[in-house]
Design a protein around this motif. Structure first.
Motif, PDB file in Angstrom:
ATOM      1  N   THR A  45       0.850  -1.193   0.000  1.00  0.00           N
ATOM      2  CA  THR A  45       0.000   0.000   0.000  1.00  0.00           C
ATOM      3  C   THR A  45       0.883   1.239   0.000  1.00  0.00           C
ATOM      4  OG1 THR A  45      -0.139   0.081   2.423  1.00  0.00           O
ATOM      5  CG2 THR A  45      -1.905  -1.096   1.266  1.00  0.00           C
ATOM      6  N   LYS A  46       0.351   2.301  -0.571  1.00  0.00           N
ATOM      7  CA  LYS A  46       1.033   3.593  -0.546  1.00  0.00           C
ATOM      8  C   LYS A  46      -0.019   4.637  -0.209  1.00  0.00           C
ATOM      9  CE  LYS A  46       3.815   6.893  -3.117  1.00  0.00           C
ATOM     10  NZ  LYS A  46       4.185   7.594  -1.938  1.00  0.00           N
ATOM     11  N   GLY A  59      -5.659   9.481   0.618  1.00  0.00           N
ATOM     12  CA  GLY A  59      -5.803   8.442  -0.397  1.00  0.00           C
ATOM     13  C   GLY A  59      -4.837   7.307  -0.150  1.00  0.00           C
ATOM     14  N   VAL A  60      -5.231   6.117  -0.592  1.00  0.00           N
ATOM     15  CA  VAL A  60      -4.381   4.940  -0.466  1.00  0.00           C
ATOM     16  C   VAL A  60      -4.428   4.160  -1.774  1.00  0.00           C
ATOM     17  CG1 VAL A  60      -3.976   2.754   0.754  1.00  0.00           C
ATOM     18  CG2 VAL A  60      -4.845   4.724   2.007  1.00  0.00           C
ATOM     19  N   LEU A  61      -3.271   3.802  -2.272  1.00  0.00           N
ATOM     20  CA  LEU A  61      -3.162   2.925  -3.431  1.00  0.00           C
ATOM     21  C   LEU A  61      -2.838   1.536  -2.906  1.00  0.00           C
ATOM     22  CD1 LEU A  61      -2.789   2.315  -6.507  1.00  0.00           C
ATOM     23  CD2 LEU A  61      -0.382   2.890  -6.156  1.00  0.00           C
ATOM     24  N   ALA A  62      -3.649   0.558  -3.264  1.00  0.00           N
ATOM     25  CA  ALA A  62      -3.404  -0.821  -2.844  1.00  0.00           C
ATOM     26  C   ALA A  62      -3.014  -1.641  -4.063  1.00  0.00           C
ATOM     27  CB  ALA A  62      -4.646  -1.405  -2.193  1.00  0.00           C
ATOM     28  N   ILE A  63      -1.911  -2.348  -3.979  1.00  0.00           N
ATOM     29  CA  ILE A  63      -1.485  -3.249  -5.052  1.00  0.00           C
ATOM     30  C   ILE A  63      -1.820  -4.662  -4.599  1.00  0.00           C
ATOM     31  CG2 ILE A  63       0.444  -4.103  -6.422  1.00  0.00           C
ATOM     32  CD1 ILE A  63       1.741  -1.332  -5.993  1.00  0.00           C
TER      33      ILE A  63
END
Length: 133
Positions: A45-46, A59-63
């Motif tokens: 996550t970022k 905001g969160v980016l989940a891979i």
């Protein structure tokens, strides 16, 4: 709009009327009624900080790695390698509580280099890549 989460211990499954189905590789249940679902494992996550309110994460980016895929038989083509969008009827999240329905799709064929090479070379468009491309 303020979120109104359920109390701890109240089942979302029973409130929605949807049926939980077990997965093969992950603990969480999937929706049995879904046309297509993916079992996924979180890889990374970022978080992103607000530009308006420094220090606030907005905001969160989940891979996520897909480790198992489920598809309803009637949604698959004869080769069982593609979903029919008219059966799937996909939706997208637009932001907040807004969603969009995909009502029409278009196919854009990939260009074939062998067919376009003579014209591209004649027009001076076939150039080698430069650094950073």
């Amino acid at each position: 709009m303020v979120a109104n989460p359920l109390r701890y211990g109240v089942s979302e499954w029973s409130l929605t009327g949807l049926t939980p189905a077990s997965c093969k590789n992950v603990k969480a249940s999937r929706v049995a009624e879904a046309i297509f679902s993916v079992e996924g494992k979180l890889l990374e996550t970022k978080e992103y900080e607000s530009r308006v309110t420094p220090g606030k994460m907005t905001g969160v980016l989940a891979i996520i790695e897909g480790v198992h895929f489920w598809a309803r038989e009637d949604a698959l083509n004869d080769d069982k390698n593609q979903l029919d969008p008219t059966v799937l009827r996909p939706m997208s999240r637009l932001g907040g509580i807004s969603y969009g329905r995909v009502l029409e799709g278009v196919e854009v064929p990939r260009p074939q280099w062998d067919e376009m090479k003579p014209e591209a070379e004649a027009a001076g468009l076939a150039k080698p890549k430069s650094d950073g491309q």
